[in-house]
Design an enzyme around this catalytic site. Structure first.
Site, mmCIF file in Angstrom:
data_model
loop_
_atom_site.group_PDB
_atom_site.id
_atom_site.type_symbol
_atom_site.label_atom_id
_atom_site.label_comp_id
_atom_site.label_asym_id
_atom_site.label_seq_id
_atom_site.Cartn_x
_atom_site.Cartn_y
_atom_site.Cartn_z
ATOM 1 N N GLY A 43 0.784 -1.241 0.000
ATOM 2 C CA GLY A 43 0.000 0.000 0.000
ATOM 3 C C GLY A 43 0.808 1.279 0.000
ATOM 4 O O GLY A 43 0.238 2.368 -0.173
ATOM 5 N N PRO A 65 5.344 -4.343 0.166
ATOM 6 C CA PRO A 65 5.027 -3.383 -0.894
ATOM 7 C C PRO A 65 5.356 -3.911 -2.285
ATOM 8 O O PRO A 65 6.284 -4.702 -2.460
ATOM 9 C CB PRO A 65 5.929 -2.192 -0.568
ATOM 10 N N GLY A 66 4.598 -3.471 -3.254
ATOM 11 C CA GLY A 66 4.882 -3.776 -4.651
ATOM 12 C C GLY A 66 5.173 -2.481 -5.386
ATOM 13 O O GLY A 66 6.272 -2.236 -5.874
ATOM 14 N N ARG A 67 4.150 -1.601 -5.402
ATOM 15 C CA ARG A 67 4.236 -0.352 -6.152
ATOM 16 C C ARG A 67 5.478 0.466 -5.784
ATOM 17 O O ARG A 67 6.173 0.991 -6.642
ATOM 18 C CB ARG A 67 2.986 0.486 -5.864
ATOM 19 N N ARG A 103 -3.937 0.809 -16.570
ATOM 20 C CA ARG A 103 -4.352 1.597 -15.399
ATOM 21 C C ARG A 103 -5.213 2.826 -15.751
ATOM 22 O O ARG A 103 -6.216 3.079 -15.078
ATOM 23 C CB ARG A 103 -3.130 2.031 -14.567
ATOM 24 N N TYR A 144 -8.817 2.452 -13.935
ATOM 25 C CA TYR A 144 -9.039 3.242 -12.707
ATOM 26 C C TYR A 144 -9.169 4.733 -12.981
ATOM 27 O O TYR A 144 -9.217 5.516 -12.043
ATOM 28 C CB TYR A 144 -7.858 3.071 -11.743
ATOM 29 N N CYS A 172 -9.195 -1.139 -30.540
ATOM 30 C CA CYS A 172 -10.527 -0.747 -31.003
ATOM 31 C C CYS A 172 -11.521 -0.612 -29.857
ATOM 32 O O CYS A 172 -12.488 -1.390 -29.757
ATOM 33 C CB CYS A 172 -11.023 -1.756 -32.016
ATOM 34 N N GLU A 173 -11.262 0.285 -28.991
ATOM 35 C CA GLU A 173 -12.171 0.612 -27.879
ATOM 36 C C GLU A 173 -12.001 2.106 -27.657
ATOM 37 O O GLU A 173 -10.859 2.600 -27.672
ATOM 38 C CB GLU A 173 -11.738 -0.087 -26.580
HETATM 39 N N1 LLP Z 1 -0.014 -7.609 -0.512
HETATM 40 C C1 LLP Z 1 -1.209 -8.017 -0.975
HETATM 41 C C2 LLP Z 1 -1.892 -9.116 -0.303
HETATM 42 C C3 LLP Z 1 -1.791 -7.370 -2.084
HETATM 43 O O1 LLP Z 1 -2.979 -7.766 -2.521
HETATM 44 C C4 LLP Z 1 -1.095 -6.304 -2.714
HETATM 45 C C5 LLP Z 1 -1.682 -5.619 -3.873
HETATM 46 C C6 LLP Z 1 0.178 -5.946 -2.209
HETATM 47 C C7 LLP Z 1 0.673 -6.600 -1.099
HETATM 48 C C8 LLP Z 1 1.003 -4.847 -2.833
HETATM 49 O O2 LLP Z 1 0.338 -3.633 -2.764
HETATM 50 P P1 LLP Z 1 1.092 -2.274 -3.199
HETATM 51 O O3 LLP Z 1 2.259 -2.067 -2.276
HETATM 52 O O4 LLP Z 1 1.558 -2.440 -4.589
HETATM 53 O O5 LLP Z 1 0.048 -1.239 -3.043
HETATM 54 N N2 LLP Z 1 -3.649 -2.896 -9.972
HETATM 55 C C9 LLP Z 1 -3.681 -1.817 -9.018
HETATM 56 C C10 LLP Z 1 -3.072 -2.214 -7.686
HETATM 57 C C11 LLP Z 1 -3.679 -3.462 -7.117
HETATM 58 C C12 LLP Z 1 -2.974 -3.962 -5.879
HETATM 59 C C13 LLP Z 1 -3.407 -5.347 -5.557
HETATM 60 N N3 LLP Z 1 -2.816 -5.887 -4.361
HETATM 61 C C14 LLP Z 1 -3.022 -0.592 -9.619
HETATM 62 O O6 LLP Z 1 -2.660 -0.630 -10.797
HETATM 63 O O7 LLP Z 1 -2.905 0.435 -8.963
#
Ligand code: LLP
Length: 444
Positions: A258, A299-301, A336, A340, A367-368
């Site tokens: 997050g 974290p991912g993002r 994205r 969103y 084509c959208e």
């Molecule tokens: N842990 C779990 C269990 C999750 O479901 C997620 C993301 C993360 C960690 C990593 O979250 P982050 O740090 O990246 O916020 N597709 C969307 C984001 C969807 C996130 C899904 N879960 C976008 O493009 O913004």
């Protein structure tokens, strides 16, 4: 105004990433092209680690593979992170391939199938369940697997009853930059609601499980430190109740991912130090009672988001009722904006020194009509042949790309110390029909 910052640079009007010209990259690898800065990914990891460790040394950070699953990047991230958060068993396979040990993997599947639970059990990874039915099925499965393998000592050694289980809680607290990025609260499909959480731990404890974790993931792209503090407080309150009622202590308390990044002005960078300080302060108060658990985040993002740009060429300009700048990246490349209404900063990579002078919609080739990366965007006067860079494309960019309209997936390049390496080949049409079977009677 969004400024050009590390790992990007403006050299005489041309955009560079980690010392490499985007024009050269586009010439060498063609477009659309995802380009990643290795040094920025490393920096992001190190900033996370040092901020949290400073306030709470017993800290672990797992990378959420779903944000970007390129195996080359996972190898790089493996050198920086403590492990991987995996949403699917295929992500477990990637994490293992990247060199993670099973106990460095947390598997948080959603609405799992039995086969997936069995895979995770056999792989020996840590399992984080988000429903009581999953726990019941896992426990049944475990005995089934062991029974079927009574004669195979080797295998039995491998399987081992999970000593450990974690549960994902829906703590009712909601975050997320967009409504569609909220993963807790009454509309969320994820997690075990508070009123059921004691039941989950009771069943697990009665089944002989000895070690526990607790987890939440309430929303994505949050830039407010107080939010993380508030959510952590709530999770700790739930953990404390479990401890009081059931005498359970925790190996880790995982507050999820997050951590946000700014995509548009006037958004400011997340104050990571303050976030870590606030989270650690509430954590410390309860840690002893709860068995001195690891503070975990996943974290991912934050790790990959701002380390990448998507390069796309302008091929066709049209003045209709509006001005449309037609590029070769669309919703199939970066979903994205369409999914969103997400904002991504866009630079004219070969015209950085030209003043923005006209508004246009940046339209993809699909084509959208939703296939527009930006609307009414103020940019310098563009011509066919210009190169655009879409910023902050590293997280949920390639990983949500598709082959819609029979468009092969784009290539990916990693830039390290001024050198560019291809880390994923551009797909071809053969890749698109590789798994298709045409019955003989219908033709060749
Ligand atoms: N842990 C779990 C269990 C999750 O479901 C997620 C993301 C993360 C960690 C990593 O979250 P982050 O740090 O990246 O916020 N597709 C969307 C984001 C969807 C996130 C899904 N879960 C976008 O493009 O913004």
């Amino acid at each position: 105004m969004y400024t050009i910052q590390n790992p990007l640079e403006n050299k005489n009007g041309t955009l560079y990433i980690d010392g490499v010209s985007t024009l050269d990259l586009a010439r060498q690898f063609d477009t659309p092209l995802y380009v990643y800065s290795g040094s920025r990914i490393r920096d992001n990891c190190r900033r996370i680690k040092s901020a949290f460790k400073k306030y709470y040394p017993k800290f672990r950070f797992y990378y959420a593979v779903k944000a970007n699953n390129n195996l080359a990047l996972l190898h790089l991230i493996k050198q920086e992170a403590d492990g991987f958060d995996c949403a699917a068993i295929e992500e477990i396979e990637l994490a293992l391939k990247a060199g993670a040990k099973p106990n460095e993997i947390l598997y948080s599947g959603v609405y799992n199938r039995n086969e997936e639970l069995a895979f995770a059990l056999k792989a020996g990874v840590n399992i984080n369940l988000e429903g009581i039915s999953q726990l019941k099925r896992l426990l049944l499965l475990k005995s089934k697997i062991s029974k079927g393998l009574e004669n195979s000592k080797n295998f039995q050694n491998k399987i081992k009853t999970p000593e450990f289980i974690s549960f994902r809680v829906n703590p009712g607290i909601q975050g997320g930059k967009y409504k569609k990025l909220v993963f807790a609260g009454p509309d969320a499909k994820f997690g075990i609601i508070e009123k059921d959480i004691l039941e989950a731990y009771t069943i697990a404890k009665d089944a002989g499980i000895k070690k526990f974790g607790i987890h939440m993931m309430t929303g994505s792209c949050v830039l407010n430190p107080e939010y993380f503090e508030k959510a952590t407080e709530k999770l700790l309150e739930i953990a404390e109740r479990i401890n009081k009622e059931l005498g359970i202590t925790f190996e880790f308390i995982d507050i999820g991912g997050g951590l946000g990044i700014p995509y548009e002005s006037p958004e400011k960078e997340l104050d990571l130090d303050l976030t870590a300080k606030k989270v650690a302060t509430v954590f410390k108060e309860k840690a002893k009672l709860l068995g001195n658990p690891y503070l975990m985040i996943e974290p991912g993002r934050y790790v990959v988001g701002d380390a990448s740009i998507l390069l796309t060429k302008v091929h066709s300009i049209k003045q209709a009722y509006k001005k449309f700048i037609g590029v070769d990246a669309g919703m199939n490349t970066l979903l994205r904006p369409m999914l969103y209404d997400a904002y991504h900063q866009i630079f004219a990579a070969n015209k950085l020194n030209e003043k923005p002078s006209e508004k246009a919609n940046i339209a993809g080739p699909v084509c959208e009509n939703t296939d527009q990366l930006a609307k009414d965007r103020l940019l310098p006067k563009l011509e066919e042949g210009d190169l655009l860079a879409v910023l902050n494309a590293g997280a949920y960019g390639f990983s949500m790309a598709s082959q819609y309209n029979t468009r092969p997936l784009p290539a990916e390049v990693l830039v390290t110390n001024g050198k560019a390496e291809l880390i994923r080949k551009r797909e071809t049409v053969e890749d698109i029909y590789r798994n298709v079977i045409v019955p003989k009677r219908l033709g060749k």
